[in-house]
Design an enzyme around this catalytic site. Structure first.
Site, short mmCIF file in Angstrom:
data_model
loop_
_atom_site.label_atom_id
_atom_site.label_comp_id
_atom_site.label_asym_id
_atom_site.label_seq_id
_atom_site.Cartn_x
_atom_site.Cartn_y
_atom_site.Cartn_z
N ASP A 1 -23.06 -103.16 -45.06
CA ASP A 1 -23.81 -102.18 -44.29
C ASP A 1 -25.30 -102.28 -44.62
O ASP A 1 -25.68 -102.28 -45.79
CB ASP A 1 -23.30 -100.79 -44.68
CG ASP A 1 -23.61 -99.75 -43.62
OD1 ASP A 1 -24.12 -100.13 -42.56
OD2 ASP A 1 -23.34 -98.56 -43.87
N LYS B 1 -26.80 -100.67 -28.22
CA LYS B 1 -26.26 -101.51 -29.31
C LYS B 1 -25.87 -102.88 -28.81
O LYS B 1 -25.67 -103.11 -27.62
CB LYS B 1 -25.05 -100.84 -29.94
CG LYS B 1 -23.90 -100.65 -28.96
CD LYS B 1 -22.62 -100.26 -29.67
CE LYS B 1 -21.53 -100.05 -28.63
NZ LYS B 1 -20.21 -99.88 -29.19
N CYS C 1 -24.83 -94.24 -44.10
CA CYS C 1 -26.17 -94.01 -43.53
C CYS C 1 -26.97 -92.88 -44.18
O CYS C 1 -28.14 -93.09 -44.53
CB CYS C 1 -26.09 -93.77 -42.03
SG CYS C 1 -24.66 -94.45 -41.21
N ARG D 1 -12.09 -93.27 -44.10
CA ARG D 1 -11.96 -92.56 -42.82
C ARG D 1 -10.51 -92.22 -42.59
O ARG D 1 -9.63 -93.03 -42.86
CB ARG D 1 -12.48 -93.45 -41.68
CG ARG D 1 -13.96 -93.70 -41.81
CD ARG D 1 -14.50 -94.54 -40.68
NE ARG D 1 -15.88 -94.90 -40.96
CZ ARG D 1 -16.59 -95.78 -40.26
NH1 ARG D 1 -16.03 -96.38 -39.22
NH2 ARG D 1 -17.84 -96.05 -40.59
N GLN E 1 -18.02 -101.84 -46.07
CA GLN E 1 -18.85 -102.42 -45.00
C GLN E 1 -19.98 -103.24 -45.61
O GLN E 1 -20.52 -102.85 -46.64
CB GLN E 1 -19.49 -101.30 -44.19
CG GLN E 1 -18.54 -100.40 -43.46
CD GLN E 1 -19.29 -99.28 -42.76
OE1 GLN E 1 -19.99 -98.50 -43.40
NE2 GLN E 1 -19.16 -99.22 -41.45
ZN LIG Z 1 -25.33 -96.60 -40.57
#
Ligand SMILES: [Zn+2]
Ligand SMILES: [Zn+2]
Length: 594
Positions: free
Chosen positions: A328, A410, A279, A308, A326
């Site tokens: 993403d 979400k 992000c 992670r 991801q």
């Molecule tokens: Zn994100």
């Protein structure tokens, strides 16, 4: 596991929770000196962690089951009592239960509750069946290693798993499903089909090696995803794998996510972290130029690999790993665009997931929790937009009040696989936090700089995890469009190598993934090998085929599909490849049994 709100689920919870007590009693009756840790109900069953003198064997499980049946027959009441902490500590320290004592000390408040049945007492917050007699339909499943508090620096424990159901029928159905799942386990099939491997001792835990065959599938997945996203107006980006500590400080990761990040490295006196998320980089790209209301929505997409730190105790094949990629994307849009964006993401998710063979979805909208950032008014508007987006998609959904994360509402999407298991997959997450932290703006029609709405979204989620689910869904019998090798050319004898070579080349030039087996094995052995590899098509080449300029086609479940001219076979293959038709369930089932 949280206490379920649903009535039926709650009954199952109580049933399985009660089984943990009965199992713990049985274990201590048979193996005195074994210490108790925790014993929660989990999805489809329960477990209990013990500190035992030696590992439990499968024979031990049988003995434990027998003792459990006696306790169940006794039909003892479960009774709950309240005690002061001192009293509780005295009871459990007398019994040398150091883990229970540690828990009692850490529990909030001055009192704790015990639950007793027969002579067995456990520290427990409650929610049980009425009597042990209600627990008849259970089965112990396996033993696994665990650590106290999931911390590999703490005591090593033995975890016994079991399952329990209200009726014998339900128990039997579950055990059959479990058998079925075992045959599809990606941790077995992955190495057997040479798709991937994990080498904890050599490479490191939770790190995936994609072998050439797995990588070919991944290339198909990636190419497909890229094209779908480009067609929907997403803009591709690539971002680095590491970033300065300041970046992760601004994003809040260092303060709130540090325990999931790998330790920083020193680069010319500055700390850099391996990225746990993409992000902040996408935000930096958004912020690289002035954005006007006319430029929105900006939709950035990346197959971004993140790392992670997951504790070794929770790692699980491809499903829970330490490094993953991801699919993403981040959408920056105006508030009035949010609803359309949500509908579009849901449409795209449906399109993509159904091409991968998943046609049943479970959707959940999670709304504002107790602790949150942003204004209640913004939350309300975003929740309304998400719900309107869901409605417009025509997909059934449920609302989970108060279950959103602190920075925004979400939508979670679960897919159902071929043997009825649900898997968490896509997430669409509104974020009121990061745009604030990074000062993200666009210029509105009045010339003011205002905050856009930021949406994080992933459709497959993690490619590694999704691949694990795919392997199990298809039991390794991948549809033609994904199969690492689509066609195997199998000459009957060495004399036919030239013709087989020519066939191989033509298929290869037509753009298909093909392998030629020119070993000196018998044709029976070659067919068997290709069948075990679950390759969609085998072309058997004999004298007759060579003379007639044809190929004899077989599929992976041993069906003879006749003798065809190569061109005719290729046009069938092309059609199947482009339709992305999945392998029919009946075929997958048959391949499970080879
Ligand atoms: Zn994100
Ligand atoms: Zn309990």
């Amino acid at each position: 596991m949280e206490i379920p709100k649903d009535e039926t689920e709650f009954k199952l919870y109580k049933l399985r929770h009660s089984c943990t007590h009965v199992m713990a009693q049985a274990v201590q009756d048979l193996f005195p000196g074994t210490r108790l840790c925790i014993g929660p109900p989990v999805e489809d069953g329960f477990y209990y962690d013990f500190e035992a003198q030696k590992p439990f064997t499968l024979e031990d499980l049988v003995k434990i089951e027998t003792r459990m049946k006696e306790i169940i027959k006794g039909n003892f009441l479960f009774e709950q009592t309240t005690h002061s902490k001192e009293e509780a500590l005295e009871v459990f320290s007398k019994r040398n239960e150091k883990f229970k004592c540690e828990m009692i000390r850490e529990l909030p408040g001055d009192t704790v509750t015990f639950v007793q049945h027969d002579t067995f007492v456990d520290l427990c917050r409650g929610h049980h069946a009425m009597r042990t007699g209600n627990l008849k339909h259970f089965k112990l499943l396996k033993v696994a290693g665990a650590y106290w508090r999931g911390d590999e620096k703490r005591e090593q424990l033995q975890r016994i798993y079991g399952t329990a159901w209200p009726t014998k029928d339900e128990l039997d159905t579950y055990l059959i499903r479990l058998e079925e799942a075992k045959k599809r386990d990606h941790r077995e099939l992955g190495p057997r089909l040479d798709l991937f491997s994990i080498e904890p001792d050599h490479i490191g835990s939770g790190l995936i090696l994609w072998h050439p065959k797995g990588a070919r599938i991944r290339i198909q997945m990636e190419e497909y995803l890229r094209n779908k996203h480009l067609a929907r107006g997403y803009q591709p980006v690539f971002t680095p794998h590491i970033g300065r500590a300041e970046l992760w400080k601004t994003s809040g990761h260092i303060d709130f996510y540090r325990e999931n990040m790998f330790a920083p490295m020193d680069v010319e006196g500055q700390a850099y972290y391996v990225k746990p998320m993409n992000c902040p980089f996408h935000i930096a790209i958004y912020k690289s130029g002035l954005r006007s209301y006319r430029d929105l929505p900006v939709k950035l997409t990346e197959l971004g690999t993140v790392y992670r730190y997951e504790r070794s105790g929770v790692l699980h094949g491809l499903l829970r790993v330490r490094g993953f990629t991801q699919d993403d994307s981040h959408i920056f849009c105006r508030p009035d665009q949010l609803q359309t964006q949500i509908t579009e993401v849901l449409e795209l998710a449906k399109e993509i997931l159904s091409d991968f063979g998943f046609k049943e979805y479970d959707l959940k909208l999670s709304t504002r929790p107790q602790k949150y950032v942003g204004s209640p008014d913004d939350w309300q508007k975003a929740e309304a937009a998400l719900e309107a987006g869901l409605k417009a998609s025509g997909l059934p959904y449920e609302i989970d009040p108060g279950e959103g994360v602190f920075y925004g509402p979400k939508i979670d999407l679960k897919i159902k696989d071929s043997i009825g298991r649900a898997w968490q997959c896509s997430t669409i997450q509104v974020d009121f936090n990061l745009p604030e932290r990074f000062g993200v703006t666009y210029r509105d029609d009045k010339g003011h700089d205002v905050r856009p709405i930021m949406v994080h979204r992933a459709i497959l989620g993690s490619l590694e995890r999704f691949f694990g689910v795919l392997v199990e869904h298809y039991a390794g019998a991948f549809p033609v469009w994904l199969a690492p090798v689509q066609v195997a050319v199998l000459p009957i004898s060495e004399k036919l190598i030239d013709y087989a070579n020519q066939i191989h080349q033509e298929i290869n030039s037509a753009g298909f993934r093909v392998e030629l087996d020119n070993s000196n094995q018998t044709i029976g052995a070659k067919i068997r090998e290709a069948t075990l590899q679950k390759l969609p098509y085998m072309l058997v080449i004999g004298e007759k085929e060579k003379t007639e300029g044809t190929v004899a086609v077989r599929n992976r479940v041993g069906e003879n599909l006749g003798t065809l001219k190569l061109a005719a076979f290729l046009s069938k293959l092309k059609e199947e490849n482009e339709s992305r038709r999945g392998c029919p369930a009946s075929v997958v089932d048959k391949t499970v049994r080879v």
